[in-house]
Design an enzyme around this catalytic site. Sequence first.
Site, short mmCIF file in Angstrom:
data_model
loop_
_atom_site.label_atom_id
_atom_site.label_comp_id
_atom_site.label_asym_id
_atom_site.label_seq_id
_atom_site.Cartn_x
_atom_site.Cartn_y
_atom_site.Cartn_z
CD GLU A 1 7.18 14.91 -23.45
OE1 GLU A 1 6.52 15.96 -23.41
OE2 GLU A 1 6.65 13.77 -23.45
CE LYS B 1 5.36 16.80 -15.77
NZ LYS B 1 5.40 15.54 -16.38
CG HIS C 1 6.58 9.54 -24.75
ND1 HIS C 1 5.24 9.24 -24.65
CD2 HIS C 1 6.73 10.77 -24.19
CE1 HIS C 1 4.62 10.23 -24.04
NE2 HIS C 1 5.50 11.17 -23.75
CG HIS D 1 -0.23 8.70 -25.44
ND1 HIS D 1 -0.93 9.19 -24.37
CD2 HIS D 1 1.07 8.76 -25.09
CE1 HIS D 1 -0.08 9.55 -23.41
NE2 HIS D 1 1.14 9.30 -23.84
NE ARG E 1 -4.14 -1.83 1.87
CZ ARG E 1 -4.24 -2.84 2.73
NH1 ARG E 1 -3.42 -2.92 3.77
NH2 ARG E 1 -5.16 -3.75 2.56
NE ARG F 1 0.39 16.34 -14.51
CZ ARG F 1 1.01 15.60 -13.62
NH1 ARG F 1 0.65 15.65 -12.37
NH2 ARG F 1 1.98 14.80 -13.97
CG HIS G 1 1.58 13.89 -24.67
ND1 HIS G 1 2.30 15.02 -25.00
CD2 HIS G 1 2.38 13.17 -23.84
CE1 HIS G 1 3.47 14.99 -24.38
NE2 HIS G 1 3.55 13.88 -23.68
CE LYS H 1 -0.46 12.74 -15.64
NZ LYS H 1 -0.65 13.01 -17.07
CG ASN I 1 -2.28 15.62 -21.67
OD1 ASN I 1 -1.30 15.06 -21.19
ND2 ASN I 1 -3.45 15.68 -21.05
CD GLU J 1 -3.61 14.90 -17.25
OE1 GLU J 1 -2.46 14.55 -16.93
OE2 GLU J 1 -4.27 14.34 -18.13
N1 LIG Z 1 5.14 10.03 -15.85
C1 LIG Z 1 5.10 11.01 -16.71
O1 LIG Z 1 4.62 12.11 -16.42
C2 LIG Z 1 5.67 10.80 -18.09
C3 LIG Z 1 5.90 11.91 -18.94
C4 LIG Z 1 6.49 11.69 -20.18
C5 LIG Z 1 6.84 10.40 -20.56
N2 LIG Z 1 6.59 9.36 -19.73
C6 LIG Z 1 6.97 7.99 -20.10
O2 LIG Z 1 8.40 7.93 -20.18
C7 LIG Z 1 8.73 6.83 -21.04
C8 LIG Z 1 9.85 7.22 -21.96
O3 LIG Z 1 10.98 7.56 -21.21
P1 LIG Z 1 12.43 7.58 -21.87
O4 LIG Z 1 12.37 8.32 -23.14
O5 LIG Z 1 13.37 8.02 -20.83
O6 LIG Z 1 12.64 6.06 -22.30
P2 LIG Z 1 13.44 4.83 -21.67
O7 LIG Z 1 13.31 4.80 -20.20
O8 LIG Z 1 13.00 3.64 -22.43
O9 LIG Z 1 14.97 5.16 -22.03
C9 LIG Z 1 15.35 5.17 -23.38
C10 LIG Z 1 16.59 4.29 -23.62
O10 LIG Z 1 17.72 4.96 -23.08
C11 LIG Z 1 18.48 4.06 -22.25
N3 LIG Z 1 19.15 4.89 -21.25
C12 LIG Z 1 18.63 5.42 -20.11
N4 LIG Z 1 19.54 6.22 -19.54
C13 LIG Z 1 20.66 6.20 -20.30
C14 LIG Z 1 21.92 6.84 -20.23
N5 LIG Z 1 22.21 7.72 -19.26
N6 LIG Z 1 22.83 6.59 -21.20
C15 LIG Z 1 22.54 5.72 -22.22
N7 LIG Z 1 21.35 5.09 -22.35
C16 LIG Z 1 20.42 5.34 -21.40
C17 LIG Z 1 17.44 3.11 -21.71
O11 LIG Z 1 18.04 1.90 -21.33
C18 LIG Z 1 16.52 2.94 -22.93
O12 LIG Z 1 17.06 1.98 -23.79
C19 LIG Z 1 7.46 6.43 -21.76
O13 LIG Z 1 6.97 5.24 -21.22
C20 LIG Z 1 6.50 7.57 -21.46
O14 LIG Z 1 5.16 7.15 -21.44
C21 LIG Z 1 6.02 9.55 -18.51
#
Ligand SMILES: NC(=O)c1ccc[n+]([C@@H]2O[C@H](COP(=O)([O-])OP(=O)(O)OC[C@H]3O[C@@H](n4cnc5c(N)ncnc54)[C@H](O)[C@@H]3O)[C@@H](O)[C@H]2O)c1
Length: 349
Positions: A180, A218, A255, A243, A116, A232, A239, A138, A236, A228
Site C-alpha cells: 500500500e 492518504k 490484501h 480484490h 446508531r 479518492r 485493487h 471506511k 484503488n 470516493e
Molecule cells: N478501510 C480501508 O480503507 C482499508 C484499506 C486497506 C485495507 N483494508 C482492509 O484491511 C485488511 C487487511 O489489514 P491487515 O493487513 O492489517 O491484516 P490483519 O488485520 O489480518 O493483520 C494481519 C495479521 O497480523 C497480525 N498482527 C496485527 N498486528 C500485529 C503486530 N503488531 N505484531 C504481530 N502480528 C500482528 C494479525 O493478528 C493478523 O494475523 C483487509 O481486510 C483490507 O480489506 C481496509
Amino acid sequence: MRKFDLSSNLEYEISLVDNIQEELQSFIDINYSYRKKVFITDEIVDFLYPEFTFLPKKDSYRCVIKPGEQSKSIETYYQIIRFLTSINVDRHDLIIAFGGGVVGDLVGFVASTYMRGIDYIQVPTTLLSMVDSSIGSKTAINTEDGKNLIGTFYNPKAVFIYLKFLDTLSDKEFRNGLAEVIKSAIIRDKELSDLLMSKNVYEKDILEIVIRKSISIKKKIVGCDLRESGERQLLNFGHTIGHAIEKLSDFSVSHGYAVAIGMAMISKAYYKLGAISKETHLRIINILKKYQLPVSCEYNEEQIYQEVLKDKKNNGDKINLVYPKEIGCAVIDCVSRKDLKNIISVACR
Ligand SMILES: NC(=O)c1ccc[n+]([C@@H]2O[C@H](COP(=O)([O-])OP(=O)(O)OC[C@H]3O[C@@H](n4cnc5c(N)ncnc54)[C@H](O)[C@@H]3O)[C@@H](O)[C@H]2O)c1
C-alpha cells in the site's frame, strides 16, 4: 509524548505517538465522559500486547476475536454486538479498535451501527493499517459474494500510531503493508517512490519518513473526497484486480500481496496497450520485486474477469480502472466491459 500531528484537513486526529499508554490515558482523561472502554482486538495482538487492553483499568473491557480476514464477517460482527449488549455498553462509552485492518474495518462497522453510532478510536498495529486502513473512515465486512460489500463511512474520534508495534510484525505482514505504501508512491509521490528504490525501509529512520509520507498522501486524498466520488478512486490502483484475486484465493492471498499483483497486471496491460512508457512499467515491477512482492498470479483471465464484474465499485456497465500515466501521476480510466475483458486478457498474457 506526541511526535507528529498528522490530522489537518480531516475531522479527527491522526498522531504518531511515542508512548501509546500515556496517549490513550490522556485521550480518555480529556474525554472524561466516556464510562466503559471496550478494547476489541484479535487473538494474536491480544497475546502479544495483553497489557494494552486493560488500559485504563477502571471500566475497561476486552473482546477478542479470531485473527484473519474470515473475521470480517456478519457472524463476528454479531458476536461483538452481543458482547457489547452483555456488558450494557451505551452511547456514552468508547470502543477501541486495537489491531490490523481486519479489526479496524470490522470494529469501525460495529461502532457505526451499534445504537446508531458510538464513539471509537483506532490503534492500528500492522503497517498496512497504519498507512492505509485506519485512515479514511471506511468500515466494512465481507459476504460470500464479495469483499467489503457491507460497510459505512464513519469517522473515528482519533487514530494513534505507535511504530513499536511493528517490532513484532512478521516480515510477510510488513511487506503486505509495503504494497500500500508503494501504491501511494506510484499514484501521487515520485519522491517517495525514489526513496523506496534507493533506501532501505527496514532502517528505523527511513521507515518513519516513509510512513509519514504515506499517511500524508492518504490523508490529503481522502480529505478532499471522503465518499470516493473523484480523487479518492485513485487509491484503488491495483485493487480492482487485487480484490478479485483475494476472493478467488479464498483470502489465502492477503490484501497487500493481491494489490501488488493487481498493480503489476494493470501496469503491464496499459504498457502493452501503449498508454504508459516501458520505463514507468519497469519501475513499478522493479519496486515490487525489490520488496519481494508478487507480480503475477495463477488465475486465468476468465476467472479474474468474472470476479471483477462483481466489484461493488462498478458503475452499471462501466468500470473505473486506475493506472499511472507516469510515476506520481495516476489517472482514472472508465472502461466498458468489453475493454475490461481485453485489458485483463493483455495483463494475463
Ligand atoms: N478501510 C480501508 O480503507 C482499508 C484499506 C486497506 C485495507 N483494508 C482492509 O484491511 C485488511 C487487511 O489489514 P491487515 O493487513 O492489517 O491484516 P490483519 O488485520 O489480518 O493483520 C494481519 C495479521 O497480523 C497480525 N498482527 C496485527 N498486528 C500485529 C503486530 N503488531 N505484531 C504481530 N502480528 C500482528 C494479525 O493478528 C493478523 O494475523 C483487509 O481486510 C483490507 O480489506 C481496509
